[in-house]
Motif scaffolding. Structure first.
Motif, PDB file in Angstrom:
ATOM      1  N   UNK A 243       0.859  -1.183   0.000  1.00 16.03           N
ATOM      2  CA  UNK A 243       0.000   0.000   0.000  1.00 16.03           C
ATOM      3  C   UNK A 243       0.895   1.233   0.000  1.00 16.03           C
ATOM      4  N   UNK A 244       1.140   1.753  -1.190  1.00 17.81           N
ATOM      5  CA  UNK A 244       2.068   2.882  -1.311  1.00 17.81           C
ATOM      6  C   UNK A 244       1.526   3.988  -2.215  1.00 17.81           C
ATOM      7  N   UNK A 245       0.259   3.869  -2.654  1.00 14.53           N
ATOM      8  CA  UNK A 245      -0.303   4.874  -3.548  1.00 14.53           C
ATOM      9  C   UNK A 245      -0.551   6.194  -2.829  1.00 14.53           C
ATOM     10  N   UNK A 246      -0.835   6.109  -1.544  1.00 12.50           N
ATOM     11  CA  UNK A 246      -1.133   7.304  -0.755  1.00 12.50           C
ATOM     12  C   UNK A 246      -0.960   6.949   0.715  1.00 12.50           C
ATOM     13  N   UNK A 247      -1.100   7.932   1.589  1.00 10.99           N
ATOM     14  CA  UNK A 247      -1.046   7.655   3.021  1.00 10.99           C
ATOM     15  C   UNK A 247      -2.308   6.902   3.444  1.00 10.99           C
ATOM     16  N   UNK A 248      -2.192   6.171   4.542  1.00 12.59           N
ATOM     17  CA  UNK A 248      -3.229   5.230   4.948  1.00 12.59           C
ATOM     18  C   UNK A 248      -3.866   5.694   6.253  1.00 12.59           C
ATOM     19  N   UNK A 249      -5.183   5.861   6.221  1.00 14.36           N
ATOM     20  CA  UNK A 249      -5.906   6.371   7.387  1.00 14.36           C
ATOM     21  C   UNK A 249      -6.109   5.314   8.460  1.00 14.36           C
ATOM     22  N   UNK A 250      -6.362   4.085   8.054  1.00 11.89           N
ATOM     23  CA  UNK A 250      -6.557   3.011   9.032  1.00 11.89           C
ATOM     24  C   UNK A 250      -6.390   1.649   8.394  1.00 11.89           C
ATOM     25  N   UNK A 251      -6.136   0.669   9.252  1.00 13.29           N
ATOM     26  CA  UNK A 251      -6.021  -0.737   8.867  1.00 13.29           C
ATOM     27  C   UNK A 251      -7.003  -1.520   9.730  1.00 13.29           C
ATOM     28  N   UNK A 252      -7.768  -2.424   9.117  1.00 14.25           N
ATOM     29  CA  UNK A 252      -8.757  -3.202   9.873  1.00 14.25           C
ATOM     30  C   UNK A 252      -8.570  -4.686   9.615  1.00 14.25           C
ATOM     31  N   UNK A 253      -8.544  -5.457  10.687  1.00 17.42           N
ATOM     32  CA  UNK A 253      -8.580  -6.911  10.607  1.00 17.42           C
ATOM     33  C   UNK A 253     -10.033  -7.323  10.840  1.00 17.42           C
ATOM     34  N   UNK A 254     -10.756  -7.490   9.731  1.00 20.27           N
ATOM     35  CA  UNK A 254     -12.197  -7.738   9.818  1.00 20.27           C
ATOM     36  C   UNK A 254     -12.524  -9.213   9.647  1.00 20.27           C
ATOM     37  N   UNK A 255     -13.386  -9.727  10.531  1.00 19.97           N
ATOM     38  CA  UNK A 255     -14.024 -10.997  10.270  1.00 19.97           C
ATOM     39  C   UNK A 255     -15.516 -10.735  10.180  1.00 19.97           C
ATOM     40  N   UNK A 256     -16.320 -11.774  10.045  1.00 14.49           N
ATOM     41  CA  UNK A 256     -17.706 -11.585   9.620  1.00 14.49           C
ATOM     42  C   UNK A 256     -18.432 -10.502  10.429  1.00 14.49           C
ATOM     43  N   UNK A 257     -18.524 -10.665  11.737  1.00 19.44           N
ATOM     44  CA  UNK A 257     -19.318  -9.739  12.544  1.00 19.44           C
ATOM     45  C   UNK A 257     -18.496  -8.938  13.546  1.00 19.44           C
ATOM     46  N   UNK A 258     -17.157  -9.078  13.532  1.00 21.24           N
ATOM     47  CA  UNK A 258     -16.316  -8.372  14.489  1.00 21.24           C
ATOM     48  C   UNK A 258     -15.064  -7.859  13.786  1.00 21.24           C
ATOM     49  N   UNK A 259     -14.477  -6.792  14.349  1.00 27.11           N
ATOM     50  CA  UNK A 259     -13.279  -6.220  13.730  1.00 27.11           C
ATOM     51  C   UNK A 259     -12.344  -5.654  14.790  1.00 27.11           C
ATOM     52  N   UNK A 260     -11.057  -5.652  14.422  1.00 27.60           N
ATOM     53  CA  UNK A 260     -10.028  -4.934  15.172  1.00 27.60           C
ATOM     54  C   UNK A 260      -9.437  -3.910  14.205  1.00 27.60           C
ATOM     55  N   UNK A 261      -9.549  -2.631  14.548  1.00 33.84           N
ATOM     56  CA  UNK A 261      -9.137  -1.552  13.651  1.00 33.84           C
ATOM     57  C   UNK A 261      -8.065  -0.719  14.343  1.00 33.84           C
ATOM     58  N   UNK A 262      -6.977  -0.425  13.632  1.00 36.87           N
ATOM     59  CA  UNK A 262      -5.910   0.441  14.134  1.00 36.87           C
ATOM     60  C   UNK A 262      -5.977   1.765  13.387  1.00 36.87           C
ATOM     61  N   UNK A 263      -6.174   2.855  14.146  1.00 40.15           N
ATOM     62  CA  UNK A 263      -6.392   4.180  13.560  1.00 40.15           C
ATOM     63  C   UNK A 263      -5.309   5.127  14.075  1.00 40.15           C
ATOM     64  N   UNK A 264      -4.376   5.552  13.242  1.00 38.51           N
ATOM     65  CA  UNK A 264      -3.326   6.475  13.703  1.00 38.51           C
ATOM     66  C   UNK A 264      -3.812   7.926  13.689  1.00 38.51           C
ATOM     67  N   UNK A 265      -3.270   8.736  14.572  1.00 41.01           N
ATOM     68  CA  UNK A 265      -3.596  10.171  14.547  1.00 41.01           C
ATOM     69  C   UNK A 265      -3.058  10.809  13.276  1.00 41.01           C
TER      70      UNK A 265
END
Length: 600
Positions: A243-265
């Motif tokens: 992922x190098x096209x632009x800066x990245x706002x967040x990354x999410x490890x998503x499964x069907x009904x639950x997620x873990x999301x990392x959001x940098x300032x």
């Protein structure tokens, strides 16, 4: 051997035995040497092999790294210990090894098997920095941090020297699914090399739902570029993407009904994201992310972020901002707009009454059918007109013959023009309703609200109801038979039968309508019972609508209207767009025929 030789050897043995006895090391000396060897081994391998090594490590936490032969020497060995931080929503278990969150439990949710929902757990969850110090890589996952726990926060510190350290600070607010996360590199700008550092996150998702296969189908790592829509990696195969096209706002490890999301300032500069489809029982997929953080060697560095650990409920995710709600798949264009701005608001409104979700789906289906009833009425009238015209069309076919298809089609079009009938009038209203039908195909499987909700014999509307279990797998069907899917199929067959009676369909078209429901039986057998329940209700309500329309509409009256249209002069007939195009088509056909005659 002579006597003198024997005597000499005997004396030598006595001297050696005395030396071993009088000069052997004491027990204290032996213990000290064993501890030294164990500590050296622990430093080299990054593991602890004896309790003595652990004692030696904790005894010198603040000594300069140079004294202990390398950076973070005092933190290389230790004994893993855990600490717990929790509120009403989350239970976080921390490990001093790596200074990371070891496991996350959603306290108000249960898996399909009735166990606590644990998003990730154990050694397969890695989270830490990779630093270059003295030309060597140092991974914080291998370091033993010193924890400092307060009521709402956890601080993990690894000392490079008395005034240089790495600190991870986690903050958990009451009644929240968010965990604040700060990385403090105090004084480390003097020792860390390169202009960026890597933040590595990898984990294995654990099964939460009834079907592992279905859960894998709706699980993928997501990401969002700045000023772009969120996107995701493959859901069906292993994939790694830079992922190098632009800066990245967040990354999410998503499964069907639950997620873990990392959001940098501040957005990540770049990243590498990957997914692995696992074949191990009770494991959904493996995710890994390598995130790049800019590093300035002229000043102390601090990085602010936050985690979201929670459900994939649309309104909960929307409250997070940054379009994280798009983790909930609403379908492709225009289906996602129908679901988001029409179906979901109506569903949420009905949900406010506190009804059972089976009743909510019933009322939602009735409401949509009422809105679409004008299209259903137009479709019925158009099909009735075509059925009434069928005897005249059969006469034309007998007169012209089947061999001359072009002439036969021209005669049909002429008849349509005379009576003012659009042969596509029955299809167009149905095509306009098709996006609604397809929108629900995405809506119900991704609707968290249905998870764990029962209705009638269906224990969970978010998954299939295996009313009959085969104990073996049948191709195209699977290892079970869903009763609601069977009822949906039967209702579709009944609807097709009466629809053929209205339209007067014959030949291949008549039988194709019966084949498709059988095909969908295999396709939808493993889909959520809530989706099959909706399709069943839609079929029955459509059948009811057509029955009422048939009671109100007189075929003889329609036939008389067609006859009157036939008698009207051409100039009095109000032309529709279809009729205008029909006139143009017939004119072109006539001109082509005239040209052919001239050429002959």
């Amino acid at each position: 051997m002579d006597k003198n030789t024997f005597t000499g050897l005997f004396l030598i043995m006595i001297v050696l035995a005395g030396s071993f006895y009088f000069f052997k090391p004491s027990e204290a000396e032996l213990k000290q040497e064993r501890e030294r060897i164990a500590l050296d081994s622990a430093k080299k391998a990054g593991t602890v092999t004896t309790p003595a090594a652990a004692a030696a490590q904790t005894a010198v936490p603040s000594l300069d790294s140079a004294t202990l032969k390398g950076p973070f020497g005092a933190n290389i060995s230790g004994t893993e210990a855990t600490s717990v931080l929790e509120n009403n929503e989350l239970r976080l278990t921390f490990s001093n090894k790596g200074g990371k969150i070891k496991s996350v439990e959603l306290k108000n949710e249960k898996s399909y098997q009735g166990k606590p929902v644990v998003l990730f757990d154990g050694d397969k969850n890695e989270f830490g920095l990779t630093l270059v110090i003295g030309g060597k890589q140092v991974n914080t996952n291998d370091l033993y941090f010193t924890p400092v726990l307060t009521e709402r926060s956890m601080a993990m510190r690894a000392n490079y020297s008395p005034d240089k350290f790495i600190e991870f600070v986690y903050d958990l607010q009451p009644e929240s699914h968010n965990v604040g996360f700060n990385i403090n590199l105090n004084g480390m700008n003097q020792v860390i090399q390169r202009d960026s550092i890597a933040l590595n996150w990898s984990t294995v998702l654990l099964q939460q739902e009834k079907s592992l296969k279905n859960e894998q189908q709706y699980s993928a790592p997501y990401y969002k570029y700045v000023d772009k829509n969120p996107d995701h990696l493959s859901i069906a195969k292993d994939e790694t993407e830079d992922l190098s096209k632009s800066k990245i706002e967040w990354i999410a490890f998503k499964q069907h009904f639950f997620s873990a999301v990392l959001i940098p300032a501040d957005p990540f500069a770049k990243a590498k994201l990957g997914v692995t489809v696992l074949t191990t029982p009770e494991q959904v997929k493996g995710y890994h992310a390598n995130l790049s953080l800019p590093f300035n060697q002229l000043a102390a560095q601090n990085y602010k972020m936050k985690f979201y650990f929670g459900t994939n409920q649309f309104k909960v995710l929307k409250a997070q901002g940054q379009e994280i709600e798009k983790l909930v798949e609403m379908g492709y264009w225009p289906l996602k707009y129908i679901n988001r701005f029409v179906v979901l608001p109506v569903f949420n409104f009905l949900e406010g009454f506190g009804w059972n979700y089976g009743l909510i789906i019933l009322v939602l289906t009735i409401a949509l059918k009422l809105v679409l009833s004008p299209l259903t009425y137009k479709s019925y009238i158009s099909m009735a007109k075509m059925r009434i015209l069928k005897p005249e069309m059969d006469e034309i076919k007998a007169k012209v013959g089947e061999d001359n298809a072009t002439l036969l089609q021209q005669e049909y079009l002429k008849l349509y023009k005379q009576v003012g009938v659009n042969p596509l009038g029955g299809c167009l209203p149905m095509l306009l309703q098709l996006p609604i039908v397809m929108a629900f195909f995405f809506f119900f499987p991704n609707l968290f609200e249905l998870r764990g909700q029962s209705f009638l014999w269906m224990h969970d509307l978010s998954t299939y109801d295996d009313f009959i279990k085969f104990g073996f797998t049948i191709p195209f069907i699977g290892d079970h038979l869903s009763l609601m899917c069977v009822l949906m199929t039967i209702s579709t067959l009944i609807y097709t039968y009466f629809n053929n009676q209205v339209s007067g369909a014959t030949g291949q078209m008549k039988y194709i309508g019966y084949i498709m429901p059988i095909v969908f039986l295999g396709v939808l057998n493993s889909y959520p019972s809530g989706l099959n329940y909706y399709y069943f209700l839609a079929n029955m309500l459509t059948f009811g609508q057509q029955f009422l329309i048939k009671m109100l509409v007189n075929d003889e009256k329609i036939h008389n209207i067609l006859k009157e249209n036939k008698k009207k002069p051409e100039e009095q007939k109000k032309k529709s767009k279809f009729q205008t195009r029909l006139d143009d088509y017939m004119r072109q056909q006539q001109q082509a025929k005239t040209q052919q005659n001239k050429n002959k």
